[in-house]
Design a protein around this motif. Structure first.
Motif, short mmCIF file in Angstrom:
data_model
loop_
_atom_site.label_atom_id
_atom_site.label_comp_id
_atom_site.label_asym_id
_atom_site.label_seq_id
_atom_site.Cartn_x
_atom_site.Cartn_y
_atom_site.Cartn_z
N ASP A 189 -33.08 36.20 8.05
CA ASP A 189 -33.06 36.39 9.50
C ASP A 189 -31.70 35.93 10.00
O ASP A 189 -31.35 34.76 9.88
CB ASP A 189 -34.17 35.58 10.15
N SER A 190 -30.92 36.86 10.55
CA SER A 190 -29.57 36.53 11.00
C SER A 190 -29.53 36.13 12.47
O SER A 190 -28.46 36.02 13.05
CB SER A 190 -28.64 37.71 10.75
N SER A 191 -30.66 35.88 13.08
CA SER A 191 -30.67 35.54 14.51
C SER A 191 -30.09 34.16 14.79
O SER A 191 -29.71 33.86 15.90
CB SER A 191 -32.08 35.65 15.07
N GLU A 192 -30.02 33.32 13.79
CA GLU A 192 -29.47 31.97 13.95
C GLU A 192 -28.06 31.91 13.37
O GLU A 192 -27.74 31.04 12.57
CB GLU A 192 -30.36 30.95 13.23
N GLU A 193 -27.20 32.83 13.77
CA GLU A 193 -25.87 32.92 13.18
C GLU A 193 -25.00 31.69 13.40
O GLU A 193 -24.14 31.39 12.60
CB GLU A 193 -25.16 34.18 13.67
N LYS A 194 -25.22 30.97 14.49
CA LYS A 194 -24.40 29.78 14.75
C LYS A 194 -24.74 28.65 13.78
O LYS A 194 -23.88 27.89 13.40
CB LYS A 194 -24.59 29.31 16.19
N ASN A 195 -25.99 28.55 13.42
CA ASN A 195 -26.45 27.51 12.48
C ASN A 195 -27.36 28.14 11.44
O ASN A 195 -28.55 27.80 11.37
CB ASN A 195 -27.19 26.40 13.23
N PRO A 196 -26.83 29.03 10.60
CA PRO A 196 -27.70 29.69 9.63
C PRO A 196 -28.27 28.68 8.64
O PRO A 196 -27.62 27.70 8.27
CB PRO A 196 -26.77 30.69 8.94
N ARG A 197 -29.51 28.92 8.25
CA ARG A 197 -30.16 28.01 7.32
C ARG A 197 -31.24 28.76 6.56
O ARG A 197 -31.76 29.77 7.02
CB ARG A 197 -30.75 26.83 8.06
N LEU A 198 -31.53 28.24 5.39
CA LEU A 198 -32.67 28.73 4.62
C LEU A 198 -33.84 27.84 4.97
O LEU A 198 -33.72 26.61 4.98
CB LEU A 198 -32.40 28.61 3.11
N ILE A 199 -34.96 28.45 5.26
CA ILE A 199 -36.17 27.69 5.54
C ILE A 199 -37.18 28.06 4.47
O ILE A 199 -37.54 29.23 4.32
CB ILE A 199 -36.72 28.02 6.94
N LEU A 200 -37.60 27.07 3.71
CA LEU A 200 -38.52 27.29 2.60
C LEU A 200 -39.93 26.88 3.03
O LEU A 200 -40.13 25.78 3.55
CB LEU A 200 -38.08 26.49 1.37
N TYR A 201 -40.87 27.78 2.79
CA TYR A 201 -42.26 27.56 3.17
C TYR A 201 -43.13 27.47 1.92
O TYR A 201 -42.81 28.07 0.90
CB TYR A 201 -42.77 28.73 4.01
N ASN A 202 -44.25 26.78 2.04
CA ASN A 202 -45.22 26.79 0.96
C ASN A 202 -46.23 27.90 1.20
O ASN A 202 -46.10 28.68 2.15
CB ASN A 202 -45.89 25.42 0.79
N ASP A 203 -47.25 27.98 0.36
CA ASP A 203 -48.23 29.06 0.48
C ASP A 203 -49.11 28.96 1.73
O ASP A 203 -49.86 29.87 2.04
CB ASP A 203 -49.09 29.15 -0.78
N LYS A 204 -49.01 27.86 2.46
CA LYS A 204 -49.77 27.68 3.70
C LYS A 204 -48.86 27.88 4.92
O LYS A 204 -49.21 27.51 6.03
CB LYS A 204 -50.38 26.29 3.74
N ASP A 205 -47.69 28.45 4.69
CA ASP A 205 -46.69 28.69 5.74
C ASP A 205 -46.20 27.41 6.40
O ASP A 205 -45.80 27.41 7.56
CB ASP A 205 -47.21 29.66 6.81
N GLU A 206 -46.20 26.32 5.65
CA GLU A 206 -45.67 25.04 6.14
C GLU A 206 -44.24 24.91 5.64
O GLU A 206 -43.96 25.22 4.48
CB GLU A 206 -46.51 23.87 5.62
N VAL A 207 -43.35 24.45 6.50
CA VAL A 207 -41.95 24.25 6.09
C VAL A 207 -41.89 23.08 5.11
O VAL A 207 -42.38 22.00 5.40
CB VAL A 207 -41.05 23.97 7.32
#
Length: 80
Positions: free
Chosen positions: A13-31
């Motif tokens: 998702d490039s919508s956070e171009e000022k502060n791009p980050r990878l967000i890793l989720y588990n199988d319960k959609d928890e960060v």
């Protein structure tokens, strides 16, 4: 970016171009982890994804083998 489309179970998702980050989720959609990538080069991000266990297709549209369907998450297991 075409490169990120090759990784299974990864959404870019490039919508956070000022502060791009990878967000890793588990199988319960928890960060479970957030990794800032603003200062990282594309090759460094690819190396990080590889080290985290993301499956990378050799070409777009390639089928992902069954044993890698849930990667990078560990396979679900029965609770003791």
């Amino acid at each position: 970016m075409e490169r990120w489309a090759l990784y299974h179970n990864l959404e870019y998702d490039s919508s956070e171009e000022k502060n791009p980050r990878l967000i890793l989720y588990n199988d319960k959609d928890e960060v479970v982890k957030t990794v800032p990538v603003k200062k990282m080069k594309a090759d460094e991000i690819s190396s990080l994804l590889d080290s985290l266990g993301f499956y990378k297709r050799s070409q777009k549209g390639e089928e992902v083998p069954e044993e890698f369907q849930h990667f990078p998450l560990p396979a679900p297991r029965d609770e003791l």
